[in-house]
Design an enzyme around this catalytic site. Structure first.
Site, PDB file in Angstrom:
ATOM      1  N   ARG A 267       0.825  -1.207   0.000  1.00 20.31           N
ATOM      2  CA  ARG A 267       0.000   0.000   0.000  1.00 20.31           C
ATOM      3  C   ARG A 267       0.859   1.256   0.000  1.00 20.31           C
ATOM      4  O   ARG A 267       0.387   2.341  -0.342  1.00 20.31           O
ATOM      5  CB  ARG A 267      -0.934   0.011   1.214  1.00 20.31           C
ATOM      6  CG  ARG A 267      -1.980  -1.101   1.198  1.00 20.31           C
ATOM      7  CD  ARG A 267      -2.774  -1.109   2.483  1.00 20.31           C
ATOM      8  NE  ARG A 267      -3.698  -2.229   2.541  1.00 20.31           N
ATOM      9  CZ  ARG A 267      -4.409  -2.573   3.620  1.00 20.31           C
ATOM     10  NH1 ARG A 267      -4.284  -1.860   4.733  1.00 20.31           N
ATOM     11  NH2 ARG A 267      -5.220  -3.606   3.592  1.00 20.31           N
TER      12      ARG A 267
ATOM     13  N   ARG B  60       3.018   3.084  -1.869  1.00 25.44           N
ATOM     14  CA  ARG B  60       3.408   3.126  -3.272  1.00 25.44           C
ATOM     15  C   ARG B  60       4.444   4.213  -3.566  1.00 25.44           C
ATOM     16  O   ARG B  60       5.342   4.001  -4.381  1.00 25.44           O
ATOM     17  CB  ARG B  60       2.170   3.385  -4.150  1.00 25.44           C
ATOM     18  CG  ARG B  60       1.105   2.315  -4.067  1.00 25.44           C
ATOM     19  CD  ARG B  60       1.636   0.931  -4.381  1.00 25.44           C
ATOM     20  NE  ARG B  60       2.393   0.880  -5.612  1.00 25.44           N
ATOM     21  CZ  ARG B  60       3.097  -0.196  -5.994  1.00 25.44           C
ATOM     22  NH1 ARG B  60       3.143  -1.275  -5.241  1.00 25.44           N
ATOM     23  NH2 ARG B  60       3.758  -0.181  -7.128  1.00 25.44           N
TER      24      ARG B  60
ATOM     25  N   GLN C 281       2.561 -16.759  -6.633  1.00 29.08           N
ATOM     26  CA  GLN C 281       1.913 -18.028  -6.319  1.00 29.08           C
ATOM     27  C   GLN C 281       1.373 -18.700  -7.572  1.00 29.08           C
ATOM     28  O   GLN C 281       0.985 -19.863  -7.526  1.00 29.08           O
ATOM     29  CB  GLN C 281       0.774 -17.807  -5.322  1.00 29.08           C
ATOM     30  CG  GLN C 281       1.236 -17.401  -3.941  1.00 29.08           C
ATOM     31  CD  GLN C 281       0.084 -17.217  -2.966  1.00 29.08           C
ATOM     32  OE1 GLN C 281      -1.047 -16.938  -3.366  1.00 29.08           O
ATOM     33  NE2 GLN C 281       0.362 -17.355  -1.682  1.00 29.08           N
TER      34      GLN C 281
ATOM     35  N   ASN D 202      13.327   4.814  -1.353  1.00 28.81           N
ATOM     36  CA  ASN D 202      14.264   5.891  -1.036  1.00 28.81           C
ATOM     37  C   ASN D 202      14.236   6.163   0.466  1.00 28.81           C
ATOM     38  O   ASN D 202      13.329   5.715   1.178  1.00 28.81           O
ATOM     39  CB  ASN D 202      13.968   7.152  -1.855  1.00 28.81           C
ATOM     40  CG  ASN D 202      12.625   7.783  -1.549  1.00 28.81           C
ATOM     41  OD1 ASN D 202      12.341   8.175  -0.413  1.00 28.81           O
ATOM     42  ND2 ASN D 202      11.769   7.899  -2.570  1.00 28.81           N
TER      43      ASN D 202
ATOM     44  N   ARG E 235       4.349   3.078  10.964  1.00 25.94           N
ATOM     45  CA  ARG E 235       4.052   1.653  11.124  1.00 25.94           C
ATOM     46  C   ARG E 235       4.818   1.000  12.276  1.00 25.94           C
ATOM     47  O   ARG E 235       4.465  -0.096  12.707  1.00 25.94           O
ATOM     48  CB  ARG E 235       4.391   0.901   9.835  1.00 25.94           C
ATOM     49  CG  ARG E 235       3.535   1.263   8.634  1.00 25.94           C
ATOM     50  CD  ARG E 235       2.186   0.595   8.694  1.00 25.94           C
ATOM     51  NE  ARG E 235       1.504   0.634   7.408  1.00 25.94           N
ATOM     52  CZ  ARG E 235       0.368   0.000   7.145  1.00 25.94           C
ATOM     53  NH1 ARG E 235      -0.203  -0.734   8.092  1.00 25.94           N
ATOM     54  NH2 ARG E 235      -0.201   0.092   5.964  1.00 25.94           N
TER      55      ARG E 235
END
Length: 249
Positions: A96, A98, A108, A191, A202
């Site tokens: 998410r 981006r 897979q 970066n 996070r």
């Protein structure tokens, strides 16, 4: 989960040629190239070389950039990291992000997942009955995956497909039962500004233990590689484990 630093950008001799052509000098620390690239980008904005070079060390220069919030120059430094053994659930959260990131993940559909491993959720050891059920579910999921993987498509509506496309379809069928707990491998290039943003938003989410562990591993790797670019964070430990916290005000 394991993380590996695959690459980081390098400062080529073009910078030295530019300085010679402009009859400029640049005194800097003997540090990693990403830090030099960031300093060079910042100094270009003001052409602060030679007599106009006020801050003499790279560490001082980058510290001032971070303090002033001039984060755009951090985008010139990039780091590529390989992450192995994370869950598909975590990878869905990571992609998410981006802006400033690029991803390449284990497929897979093209990779045989018959031997796929599942990551046990944190806290399950404290409930033996649920853990037993979870392990039974893992076994049943693998069995179902293998059954779907071995379907004979020649007797179905897909009999016109060549061998390659039959294999693609059978793996697509089989992966439909693979859960978020499935282990995966992903390569990420980001970066320095993007990595710092990820860590800041996070790194300390209390209920997401795998994300916290990921951020701790990433932070340690990046800090070891480029201490000036990744200052302003610290690792804290609580009852749920370790997490990364920003110390920037």
């Amino acid at each position: 989960m394991k993380v590996y630093l695959i690459s980081k950008n390098t400062l080529e001799d073009g910078m030295s040629k530019f300085l010679r052509d402009r009859d400029l000098s640049w005194a800097h620390d003997n540090v990693c190239d990403p830090e030099l690239v960031v300093e060079a980008a910042g100094r270009i904005c003001y052409m602060s070389f030679g007599d106009k070079q006020h801050r003499k060390t790279t560490k001082e220069y980058i510290s001032n950039i971070l303090r002033q919030g001039h984060d755009s120059v951090l985008e010139h430094a990039s780091f590529t990291i390989l992450v192995d053994g994370l869950t598909r659930a975590l990878s869905h959260q990571l992609v998410r992000h981006r802006i400033g990131f690029a991803y390449s993940q284990l497929s897979q559909q093209y990779h045989d997942e018959s031997a796929a491993e599942f990551v046990q959720p944190h806290g399950l050891d404290e409930n033996p009955e649920l853990k037993t059920q979870w392990l039974q579910w893992c076994a049943a999921t693998r069995a179902m995956h293998d059954s779907l993987r071995s379907v004979n498509l020649k007797v179905s509506a897909f009999s016109h497909l060549n061998a390659k496309e039959q294999q693609r379809h059978s793996r697509s069928m089989a992966r439909s039962v693979l859960p978020n707990a499935t282990c995966t491998t992903i390569m990420i290039t980001g970066n320095a500004r993007a990595w710092r943003h990820l860590l800041s938003i996070r790194g300390d989410i209390e209920g997401d233990i795998e994300m916290r562990e990921y951020c701790v591993s990433i932070y340690q790797l990046l800090l070891n590689s480029s201490p000036s670019l990744f200052s302003g964070f610290e690792i804290i430990e609580d009852g749920l484990g370790r997490y990364v916290r920003s110390t920037c005000q």
